[in-house]
Scaffold this active site. Sequence first.
Site, PDB file in Angstrom:
ATOM      1  N   TYR A 161     -10.420  -4.634   3.430  1.00 16.52           N
ATOM      2  CA  TYR A 161      -9.396  -4.358   4.412  1.00 16.52           C
ATOM      3  C   TYR A 161     -10.360  -3.889   5.742  1.00 16.52           C
ATOM      4  O   TYR A 161     -11.099  -3.252   5.762  1.00 16.52           O
ATOM      5  CB  TYR A 161      -8.789  -2.879   4.062  1.00 16.52           C
ATOM      6  CG  TYR A 161      -7.763  -2.456   4.927  1.00 16.52           C
ATOM      7  CD1 TYR A 161      -7.639  -2.745   6.334  1.00 16.52           C
ATOM      8  CD2 TYR A 161      -6.741  -1.826   4.072  1.00 16.52           C
ATOM      9  CE1 TYR A 161      -6.591  -2.500   7.020  1.00 16.52           C
ATOM     10  CE2 TYR A 161      -5.740  -1.257   5.309  1.00 16.52           C
ATOM     11  CZ  TYR A 161      -5.597  -1.502   6.372  1.00 16.52           C
ATOM     12  OH  TYR A 161      -4.538  -1.093   7.259  1.00 16.52           O
TER      13      TYR A 161
ATOM     14  N   ASP B 253      -4.897   9.096  10.366  1.00 15.91           N
ATOM     15  CA  ASP B 253      -3.544   8.622  10.669  1.00 15.91           C
ATOM     16  C   ASP B 253      -3.161   9.067  12.244  1.00 15.91           C
ATOM     17  O   ASP B 253      -3.457  10.061  12.350  1.00 15.91           O
ATOM     18  CB  ASP B 253      -2.574   8.880   9.712  1.00 15.91           C
ATOM     19  CG  ASP B 253      -2.693   8.049   8.501  1.00 15.91           C
ATOM     20  OD1 ASP B 253      -2.657   6.815   8.386  1.00 15.91           O
ATOM     21  OD2 ASP B 253      -2.954   8.633   7.325  1.00 15.91           O
TER      22      ASP B 253
ATOM     23  N   GLU C 195       1.009  -1.109   0.111  1.00 16.67           N
ATOM     24  CA  GLU C 195       0.056  -0.015  -0.025  1.00 16.67           C
ATOM     25  C   GLU C 195       1.018   1.298  -0.186  1.00 16.67           C
ATOM     26  O   GLU C 195       1.615   1.533   0.849  1.00 16.67           O
ATOM     27  CB  GLU C 195      -0.822  -0.156   1.210  1.00 16.67           C
ATOM     28  CG  GLU C 195      -2.025  -1.157   1.303  1.00 16.67           C
ATOM     29  CD  GLU C 195      -2.735  -1.022   2.636  1.00 16.67           C
ATOM     30  OE1 GLU C 195      -3.678  -1.717   2.790  1.00 16.67           O
ATOM     31  OE2 GLU C 195      -2.314  -0.255   3.522  1.00 16.67           O
TER      32      GLU C 195
END
Lengths: 372, 272
Positions: free
Chosen positions: B179, B65, B54
């Site tokens: 995912y 994040d 990725e």
Amino acid sequence: MHPVEELEQAYQAARRDATFQAELDRLLRDFAGRPTPLFHARRLTEHLGGAQIYLKREDLLHTGAHKINNCLGQGLLAQRMGKTRLVAETGAGQHGVATATVAALLDLECVVYMGEEDMARQAPNVFRMRLLGAEVVPVSSGSKTLKDAINEGMRDWVTNVQNTHYLMGSVLGPHPYPMMVRDFQRVTGQESRRQILELVGRLPDYLFACVGGGSNSIGLFYDFIPDSEVKMVGVEAGGRGLNLGEHAARFAGGRPGVLHGTYTYVLQTEDGLIASTHSISAGLDYPAIGPEHAALYRQGRVEYTHVSDEEALEGARVLSQMEGIIPALEPAHALAEVLKRAPKMGREQIIVVNLSGRGDKDLGIFQSVGRL
Amino acid sequence: MPTVSTYRIEARFRELHERQAKGLIVYLTAGDPTLEATGELLVALERAGVDVIELGVPFSDPLADGPVIQRASERALRAGATLGRILASFPRWRETTRTPIILFSYYNPILQYGLEKFARDAARAGVDGALAVDLSPEEAAPYVSALRALNLDTVFLAAPTSTDARLERVAKLSTGFLYLISRTGVTGEQSEISSSVQPLIERAKRFTSLPLAVGFGISTPAQVREVQALAHAAVVGSAVVHAIEEHYARKGAAGIEQFVRWLKEGTGSKPV
């Protein structure tokens, strides 16, 4: 994002619940001080020699700005959802103070994220939040201002969503926030509409409000949207000039994009990176605008313009000395636009300005500018 | 006609299945610390036996994040790693790497690049798919159709808090693999894998036959193996990015290769 689905369901249930509404109305009246007056600013009107100017005195609310309207609504909602912890972002600190206040009132834990730059320029509000029992977390990433505080607040929320409600302070972020925050701010326009009809027997010709994320402006505008004879002007922060990074005038310098889960006008680079912004007013210093404003702009229903830092300071000075009201630097932007337009309008015309907050928090800035 | 993707991801998972093996997916930020370094690091990851990469597109406001990837994003932006420059560098990287690579991006850079133009340039450059981390499935239709038209895989995320209805929607929109986020929150290393993973995997299996990759918080060989026992692949992001931050300058791509090999094979002590 599952948390927004949970929130949407809870909000839809709450807005249909008469007990929720009754409790919110009670707190707005007895705790926040609603209704706020609609004040005919006679000296300012005389001085400008044109339209009759009425000030919607949201600055008189508990905690000093319109932010408390939304915080009471979302605080009660969080409590109803069984959340025990509020997180919020703040720019000028007004929303942080209102959130900390509501957290104290409702016995909820409170964490407020605030950019380091904003903490420095709005130090009294940092102290207020801490006195109210909130934890104020400095944000040192990115531009160290409002957008970075929202990033941190959202990170906290998605990590602690089991017990935490994210108390968004403006008509921003993913659905249902823009709609929900607007609903909680509509009270400003509902009261203004009723009050102006009582005072002069007709609707105003113009509404003016500053636009950061856009909550005080949508609050004033929303109930007048169907009244096509009422023109509306949203005033953005023109900062130091219209180069990218020097202002927060999204309609003048931005284009459609996505920030914080909202598709709207965004100040950004060619590559789609979010631009930094500047305004003397921390509350207007944000690169995106509420999506409903983007729609009103596209429909042409609201006119959006911008005034500079200098013009806003002048607006604050004039109101302070003409009416004995020290406004926050955010609504000083709306006043600056009124200073330009009112003299060109007829004496029979009527302007309503949302005086969305008081200037106590900005005394340091007024002092550092050193001009009266 | 632009070159179309050859479904490297599907082929890789099929191959893993035939070998009865489990996959390792590694995230790194493109341009961290430079675009040249990214070229070397991709080769290093391939040599370490990574199954899918990725490749993160740095963004000014990476709100999904944690601090490690935020810092990588800032380094990469300082190095000038825009989406345009990443796509322009990609054909060169593709010459030395056969590993399937998806671009992991926030939505705005892709939107500003133009959905069709992005799909065309990515496919032509040899990219295998994309994951737009802040794009909600409700608003993904134009993006998905632009990417599908050029046989690019569209990977989406599901979390333990996702309802069945949402899992089903996400599964329908995903190709290549699904995912699964092992916990709520932002990216970052964790000392324990959340107990909410297994129920999420069981639920996801009801809606899709796609390979399931599990990530968010995995940072040791033991955790890799723990996740591989439950899912088709483990995703490691922040731990590798952290290793790049700490050791790339001194030990180069070889040091990162060694670190990833350790994660994958789990023998010996942590090399860096």
